[in-house]
Design a protein around this motif. Structure first.
Motif, PDB file in Angstrom:
ATOM      1  N   ALA A  81       0.830  -1.205   0.000  1.00 14.30           N
ATOM      2  CA  ALA A  81       0.000   0.000   0.000  1.00 14.30           C
ATOM      3  C   ALA A  81       0.863   1.254   0.000  1.00 14.30           C
ATOM      4  CB  ALA A  81      -0.946   0.000   1.207  1.00 14.30           C
ATOM      5  N   VAL A  82       1.951   1.240   0.753  1.00 10.58           N
ATOM      6  CA  VAL A  82       2.868   2.382   0.762  1.00 10.58           C
ATOM      7  C   VAL A  82       3.516   2.536  -0.612  1.00 10.58           C
ATOM      8  CG1 VAL A  82       5.015   3.297   1.739  1.00 10.58           C
ATOM      9  CG2 VAL A  82       3.284   2.300   3.245  1.00 10.58           C
ATOM     10  N   GLY A  83       3.915   1.439  -1.212  1.00 10.35           N
ATOM     11  CA  GLY A  83       4.496   1.483  -2.548  1.00 10.35           C
ATOM     12  C   GLY A  83       3.519   2.035  -3.578  1.00 10.35           C
ATOM     13  N   VAL A  84       2.268   1.611  -3.491  1.00 13.69           N
ATOM     14  CA  VAL A  84       1.237   2.119  -4.404  1.00 13.69           C
ATOM     15  C   VAL A  84       1.040   3.614  -4.190  1.00 13.69           C
ATOM     16  CG1 VAL A  84      -1.221   2.008  -4.998  1.00 13.69           C
ATOM     17  CG2 VAL A  84       0.079  -0.094  -4.651  1.00 13.69           C
ATOM     18  N   ALA A  85       1.039   4.044  -2.939  1.00 11.05           N
ATOM     19  CA  ALA A  85       0.880   5.468  -2.641  1.00 11.05           C
ATOM     20  C   ALA A  85       2.011   6.287  -3.245  1.00 11.05           C
ATOM     21  CB  ALA A  85       0.802   5.689  -1.132  1.00 11.05           C
ATOM     22  N   VAL A  86       3.231   5.789  -3.132  1.00 11.82           N
ATOM     23  CA  VAL A  86       4.387   6.485  -3.717  1.00 11.82           C
ATOM     24  C   VAL A  86       4.239   6.553  -5.239  1.00 11.82           C
ATOM     25  CG1 VAL A  86       6.882   6.341  -4.107  1.00 11.82           C
ATOM     26  CG2 VAL A  86       5.954   5.961  -1.817  1.00 11.82           C
ATOM     27  N   LEU A  87       3.832   5.457  -5.846  1.00 14.83           N
ATOM     28  CA  LEU A  87       3.642   5.434  -7.291  1.00 14.83           C
ATOM     29  C   LEU A  87       2.548   6.405  -7.720  1.00 14.83           C
ATOM     30  CD1 LEU A  87       4.272   4.226 -10.077  1.00 14.83           C
ATOM     31  CD2 LEU A  87       2.604   2.427  -9.559  1.00 14.83           C
ATOM     32  N   VAL A  88       1.438   6.425  -6.998  1.00 16.34           N
ATOM     33  CA  VAL A  88       0.342   7.343  -7.323  1.00 16.34           C
ATOM     34  C   VAL A  88       0.811   8.792  -7.195  1.00 16.34           C
ATOM     35  CG1 VAL A  88      -1.918   8.186  -6.538  1.00 16.34           C
ATOM     36  CG2 VAL A  88      -1.530   5.743  -6.852  1.00 16.34           C
ATOM     37  N   LEU A  89       1.563   9.103  -6.157  1.00 15.59           N
ATOM     38  CA  LEU A  89       2.083  10.468  -6.009  1.00 15.59           C
ATOM     39  C   LEU A  89       3.022  10.839  -7.159  1.00 15.59           C
ATOM     40  CD1 LEU A  89       2.613  10.613  -2.174  1.00 15.59           C
ATOM     41  CD2 LEU A  89       1.241  12.199  -3.521  1.00 15.59           C
ATOM     42  N   ALA A  90       3.868   9.904  -7.569  1.00 15.50           N
ATOM     43  CA  ALA A  90       4.779  10.169  -8.688  1.00 15.50           C
ATOM     44  C   ALA A  90       4.006  10.385  -9.982  1.00 15.50           C
ATOM     45  CB  ALA A  90       5.773   9.017  -8.839  1.00 15.50           C
ATOM     46  N   LEU A  91       2.999   9.552 -10.226  1.00 15.46           N
ATOM     47  CA  LEU A  91       2.179   9.725 -11.425  1.00 15.46           C
ATOM     48  C   LEU A  91       1.384  11.027 -11.372  1.00 15.46           C
ATOM     49  CD1 LEU A  91       0.907   6.068 -11.898  1.00 15.46           C
ATOM     50  CD2 LEU A  91       2.588   7.279 -13.311  1.00 15.46           C
ATOM     51  N   ASN A  92       0.943  11.392 -10.177  1.00 14.27           N
ATOM     52  CA  ASN A  92       0.219  12.649 -10.008  1.00 14.27           C
ATOM     53  C   ASN A  92       1.136  13.830 -10.315  1.00 14.27           C
ATOM     54  OD1 ASN A  92      -1.765  14.491  -9.405  1.00 14.27           O
ATOM     55  ND2 ASN A  92      -1.939  13.928  -7.263  1.00 14.27           N
ATOM     56  N   GLY A  98      -8.148   1.877   1.789  1.00  9.16           N
ATOM     57  CA  GLY A  98      -8.029   2.829   2.894  1.00  9.16           C
ATOM     58  C   GLY A  98      -6.596   2.990   3.362  1.00  9.16           C
ATOM     59  N   LEU A  99      -5.874   1.895   3.424  1.00 11.67           N
ATOM     60  CA  LEU A  99      -4.470   1.947   3.835  1.00 11.67           C
ATOM     61  C   LEU A  99      -3.621   2.677   2.788  1.00 11.67           C
ATOM     62  CD1 LEU A  99      -2.549   1.127   6.071  1.00 11.67           C
ATOM     63  CD2 LEU A  99      -2.239  -1.065   4.905  1.00 11.67           C
ATOM     64  N   THR A 100      -3.907   2.439   1.521  1.00  7.82           N
ATOM     65  CA  THR A 100      -3.200   3.141   0.448  1.00  7.82           C
ATOM     66  C   THR A 100      -3.469   4.639   0.542  1.00  7.82           C
ATOM     67  OG1 THR A 100      -3.339   1.200  -0.990  1.00  7.82           O
ATOM     68  CG2 THR A 100      -2.905   3.308  -2.058  1.00  7.82           C
ATOM     69  N   TRP A 101      -4.724   5.007   0.776  1.00 11.96           N
ATOM     70  CA  TRP A 101      -5.078   6.424   0.924  1.00 11.96           C
ATOM     71  C   TRP A 101      -4.337   7.042   2.113  1.00 11.96           C
ATOM     72  CZ3 TRP A 101      -7.490   8.598   5.189  1.00 11.96           C
ATOM     73  CH2 TRP A 101      -7.790   9.956   5.076  1.00 11.96           C
ATOM     74  N   LEU A 102      -4.307   6.339   3.231  1.00 12.01           N
ATOM     75  CA  LEU A 102      -3.629   6.864   4.412  1.00 12.01           C
ATOM     76  C   LEU A 102      -2.144   7.102   4.134  1.00 12.01           C
ATOM     77  CD1 LEU A 102      -3.790   7.653   7.408  1.00 12.01           C
ATOM     78  CD2 LEU A 102      -3.343   5.251   7.966  1.00 12.01           C
ATOM     79  N   ALA A 103      -1.506   6.144   3.489  1.00 12.92           N
ATOM     80  CA  ALA A 103      -0.090   6.304   3.133  1.00 12.92           C
ATOM     81  C   ALA A 103       0.082   7.476   2.163  1.00 12.92           C
ATOM     82  CB  ALA A 103       0.442   5.019   2.518  1.00 12.92           C
ATOM     83  N   TYR A 104      -0.821   7.596   1.211  1.00  7.81           N
ATOM     84  CA  TYR A 104      -0.795   8.686   0.230  1.00  7.81           C
ATOM     85  C   TYR A 104      -0.849  10.045   0.938  1.00  7.81           C
ATOM     86  CZ  TYR A 104      -2.598  11.559  -3.679  1.00  7.81           C
ATOM     87  OH  TYR A 104      -2.810  12.541  -4.618  1.00  7.81           O
ATOM     88  N   VAL A 105      -1.761  10.182   1.881  1.00  5.79           N
ATOM     89  CA  VAL A 105      -1.919  11.450   2.597  1.00  5.79           C
ATOM     90  C   VAL A 105      -0.689  11.748   3.450  1.00  5.79           C
ATOM     91  CG1 VAL A 105      -3.259  12.633   4.389  1.00  5.79           C
ATOM     92  CG2 VAL A 105      -4.435  11.415   2.556  1.00  5.79           C
ATOM     93  N   ILE A 106      -0.209  10.766   4.174  1.00  4.99           N
ATOM     94  CA  ILE A 106       0.961  10.979   5.037  1.00  4.99           C
ATOM     95  C   ILE A 106       2.178  11.378   4.210  1.00  4.99           C
ATOM     96  CG2 ILE A 106       2.611   9.809   6.556  1.00  4.99           C
ATOM     97  CD1 ILE A 106       0.178   8.223   7.674  1.00  4.99           C
ATOM     98  N   ILE A 107       2.415  10.671   3.117  1.00  2.00           N
ATOM     99  CA  ILE A 107       3.570  10.989   2.276  1.00  2.00           C
ATOM    100  C   ILE A 107       3.393  12.345   1.610  1.00  2.00           C
ATOM    101  CG2 ILE A 107       4.896  10.288   0.245  1.00  2.00           C
ATOM    102  CD1 ILE A 107       4.104   7.360   1.028  1.00  2.00           C
ATOM    103  N   ASP A 108       2.200  12.630   1.119  1.00  2.00           N
ATOM    104  CA  ASP A 108       1.941  13.911   0.454  1.00  2.00           C
ATOM    105  C   ASP A 108       2.126  15.075   1.422  1.00  2.00           C
ATOM    106  OD1 ASP A 108       1.212  15.703  -1.550  1.00  2.00           O
ATOM    107  OD2 ASP A 108      -0.939  15.363  -1.297  1.00  2.00           O
TER     108      ASP A 108
END
Length: 144
Positions: A9-20, A85-95
């Motif tokens: 989930a953390v990896g997906v969040a990082v990837l989503v942020l990079a793509l964003n 939900g876990l992916t979203w949480l990681a996304y928000v924390i990293i962002d």
């Protein structure tokens, strides 16, 4: 949910942020090429935060929706909603963490950021729910 799912989930969040980030870059480049060509670089640098203000929330939500849906379908035995939900949480924390590290953290706390975070949550959960619904109609039940 397994510990490996949290890492994924953390990896997906990082990837989503990079793509964003890439989507924002493309939006600024399109603005420079097609909407307001011929200005000095400082003009586009000044326009970038304004363009990112509407591009990033939309792209982030769409990317989280797609990621939660695709990954929920890929592993139907995993609880797609919990993973979303876990992916979203990681996304928000990293962002928020990367934004705070890059500048004034108090400037990030504004209504548009709240809308962006809320939109991202809705999209991630919608993607997870769609994946879960498809899994259930195919007779595959997620684990608790």
């Amino acid at each position: 949910m397994k510990a490996s799912d949290a890492i994924k989930a953390v990896g997906v969040a990082v990837l989503v942020l990079a793509l964003n980030f890439g989507a924002v870059f493309l939006a600024v480049a399109a603005y420079a090429q097609f909407v307001a060509p011929g200005h000095p670089p400082a003009f586009y640098t000044a326009a970038a935060p304004r363009i990112a203000g509407w591009t990033a929330p939309i792209a982030g939500a769409l990317l989280l929706l797609a990621a939660a849906y695709l990954l929920g379908r890929r592993r139907p035995q995993r609880n797609a909603l919990a993973f979303a939900g876990l992916t979203w949480l990681a996304y928000v924390i990293i962002d928020l963490g990367s934004g705070a590290a890059a500048g004034d953290a108090s400037a990030m706390l504004n209504p548009m950021m709240a809308v962006s975070i809320g939109l991202a949550l809705i999209a991630a959960l919608a993607g997870g729910a769609l994946a879960r619904a498809q899994s259930q109609t195919q007779g595959l039940e997620p684990q608790s």
